[in-house]
Motif scaffolding. Structure first.
Motif: not given
Ligand code: ADP
Ligand code: MG
Length: 638
Positions: A41, A67-74, A39, A46, A83, A48
């Motif tokens: 940033d 852990p939170s922010g690891a990239g699970k939702s991504t 992405v 960045k 996406r 991810i």
């Molecule tokens: P989680 O594992 O908690 O679901 P996410 O997949 O939501 O984490 O996000 C993974 C990382 O990517 C996070 O650190 C988030 O800040 C970063 N991130 C996600 N989307 C963007 C974006 N569009 N711009 C910048 N950083 C992003």
């Protein structure tokens, strides 16, 4: 054999009993190789997801941990196809490269936020979803059986008659799942289905997901911090640490895996917590070792047990598939025709309009209030020759009322509605054309009703000519203006957030209002061409002209000059209209232009909504260029 599975309460439930009337679907296995996601940033890009690999199989319940922010939702967003931009690598379904269009028909994505249609009950929401998603081939009684089965399966029978806003967090989540289960999708993605739920609710949720998976579906959910008991329920666990795969295999394999890396899990410790803590670096830098031990998800060693188990289920499914094979089912995008979707959505929107009592009464009150205020302000000015200018002011006031009142609520409500539509549209409930048509048709009656209500008060109070044709003309212009304003609200808010649209709406309306009266008082002296062109863009101008010709158009007698006034300059109506610079106007031309503008505004609204929900190439290119310019401008000189 595998058609029987243990229910969450220990009871035996056969698969056919759980979901009897639903179409059978083929199993879909998903694998991905070298997946990266970048992405932009701020100034830098960045990374991810970093070259991760993995495989999720049909018949299994898969957990993505980390852990939170690891990239699970991504990861979920990319696998679900939610996406696409910024992702690289390959994703395969059943061994061949994923065709996103086909895949979208097979998969459903239940996002972390449970956006449910407001003001309808669970039963109604399910019935509407069933109508949309099961098509008309299935009879109503059969649909009712399907809905009942799913409601029973998800233990929602107690909440059946509850309006969605009053549901508890766990119930909301289960309703979201229930709605998507209706047409038996082969692949289901869930983003943190248990976050925010208590222990009992989470384990209910997970055991039902397991049951769904056992029915031959691929169920993938991301989890935050599962309890040890919940963790053990999963067939397959995939751990993400800082965008890489730190473990992939059975839940039971986690502890032996970590032990092999000299990271013994304390006996009394929850293995899920332990693996998340290790992968967030709490016990030192072990992530690197974990990632290389599973070769960033390529290594299959820890998965042996799970695959054997899955193959069993898939074989069983294949046999069933042979019996019921229906190829054409796969080719349709939506289960109901556009006309059916339109009618179902229209019914839902009208139901919601009628249920929203408070808002309806507020609108009644507001129109009465405005009607009486404006009626009093312009009391009996319609035939008074000494007040012709003020009566023109009345026409302007009507246009402003018809402009603002219908537009503002749309600006406030539509951005939220877009979020809801996004979810339903992404999950293939309906097409955007029927949706937009239903939206426009559903709000029109109320707008017409309230415009007429306002006119019923002000028109007689201000003593406008009581001739049927003039009344109809006046009302037509007011209603057209109100409808255009409403559509303009949709255009503005379809691509903006609530805050931005509430700012943009009034900001855009100022030039429109000023242009509408530009050149007034100049008589027949033509304004400069530029200003005439600019004026032609303001639909308020046509509205104003229309109102003036409705009440002053020929044949109209001279106005009455009161006895106590010596001289009334604008006694003659034609002279007044000429002084206002509107002598050449034609009522029917104004109506025609307004109707065209209404059409254009609605087409623009539809187009922007479509671009918001599934941007085409040009739209994406514009976004990328915009981002590029932004980064270049903000780069510091050194
Ligand atoms: P989680 O594992 O908690 O679901 P996410 O997949 O939501 O984490 O996000 C993974 C990382 O990517 C996070 O650190 C988030 O800040 C970063 N991130 C996600 N989307 C963007 C974006 N569009 N711009 C910048 N950083 C992003
Ligand atoms: Mg997340």
């Amino acid at each position: 054999m595998a058609s029987q599975s243990l229910g969450p309460n220990g009871g035996v439930l056969s698969r056919t009993q759980a979901l009897s009337h639903l179409p059978q679907r083929p199993p879909v296995n998903i694998s991905f190789q070298d997946l990266t996601y970048t992405v932009q940033d701020g100034k830098s890009s960045k990374l991810i997801l970093r070259n991760i690999n993995g495989e999720f199989r049909s018949g299994q319940l898969t957990a993505i941990l980390g852990p939170s922010g690891a990239g699970k939702s991504t990861l979920l967003n990319i696998l679900a196809g939610y996406r696409v931009v910024g992702a690289a690598g390959s994703i395969c379904t059943n061994g061949s490269p994923r065709d996103l269009r086909q895949f979208r028909k097979l998969s459903r994505y239940i996002m972390q936020e449970d956006l449910l249609q407001p003001l309808i009950t669970v039963q109604e929401a399910m019935a509407i979803a069933a109508d949309l998603k099961l098509g008309s081939e299935m009879t109503t009684s059969k649909k009712r059986v399907v809905v009942d089965e799913i409601i029973q399966m998800l233990r929602l029978h107690k909440a059946r008659e509850t309006v969605t806003e009053r549901l508890s967090g766990g119930e909301r989540k289960r309703v979201s799942i229930a709605l998507e289960l209706l047409n038996n999708p082969p692949v289901i993605f869930l983003d943190e289905p248990t976050t925010g739920l208590d222990d009992v609710a989470s384990s209910t949720c997970v055991s039902l997901l397991k049951r769904v998976a056992r029915g031959g579906r691929t169920v993938i959910c991301s989890l935050h911090t599962p309890s040890a008991r919940l963790f053990a329920e999963f067939d397959h666990v995939y751990v993400v640490a800082a965008g890489r795969c730190a473990y992939q295999g059975s839940a039971a394999g986690v502890v032996p895996f970590l032990r092999e890396l000299n990271l013994p899990c304390p006996k009394t410790y929850n293995p899920a917590d332990f693996v998340i803590e290790v992968s967030s670096g709490e016990y030192g830098q072990h992530v690197e070792r974990m990632v290389s031990a599973v070769d960033n998800g390529r290594n299959h060693r820890w998965r042996t047990f799970a695959i054997e188990c899955a193959e069993d289920v898939i074989e069983d499914q294949d046999i069933e598939q042979l019996n019921t094979g229906n190829a054409e089912e796969q080719d349709k995008i939506y289960c109901s025709t556009a006309a059916q979707q339109f009618l179902i959505l229209l019914r839902r929107m009208l139901l919601q309009t009628v249920r929203n009592r408070g808002y309806l009464w507020l609108r009644v009150g507001l129109h009465l209030f405005l009607g009486f205020i404006i009626g009093t302000l312009f009391d009996k000015m319609g035939y008074d020759a000494s007040k012709t200018i003020f009566n023109f002011g009345f026409c302007y006031a009507c246009i402003i009322v018809m402009f603002y009142i219908p537009m503002m609520p749309v600006l406030l409500a539509f951005p939220t509605e877009v979020q809801l539509v996004k979810r339903e549209y992404f999950n293939r409930w309906y097409g955007l054309k029927p949706y937009y048509a239903a939206l426009v048709v559903s709000r029109t009656p109320a707008t017409i009703f309230f415009s007429l209500m306002y006119l019923c008060i002000t028109y007689p109070m201000t003593s406008q000519p009581l001739e049927t044709s003039r009344i109809l003309m006046f009302a037509t212009i007011c209603i057209l203006t109100a409808l255009i304003s409403e559509s303009m609200g949709t255009v503005i808010s379809s691509s903006l957030s609530v805050v931005n649209s509430v700012f943009m709406g009034p900001a855009l309306s100022v030039p429109l209002m000023l242009l509408a009266v530009y050149g007034i008082g100049d008589g027949d002296n033509p304004s400069p061409l530029f200003w005439r062109l600019a004026r032609a863009c303001s639909f308020l101008r046509y509205g104003l002209e229309g109102l003036v010709s409705a009440i002053y158009g020929p044949p109209r007698n001279d106005l009455v000059c009161p006895d106590d006034v010596d001289y009334c300059e604008y006694k003659n109506v034609a002279y007044f209209v000429k002084m206002m610079g509107m002598s050449g106007v034609s009522f029917w031309l104004d109506v025609g232009v307004l109707a065209l503008m209404l059409l254009a505004m609605n087409l623009a609204g539809y187009y922007l909504l479509r671009q918001r929900l599934s941007p085409n190439f040009a739209f994406r290119a514009i976004k990328v260029i915009g981002r590029f310019i932004k980064t270049k401008i903000s780069v510091s000189p050194h």
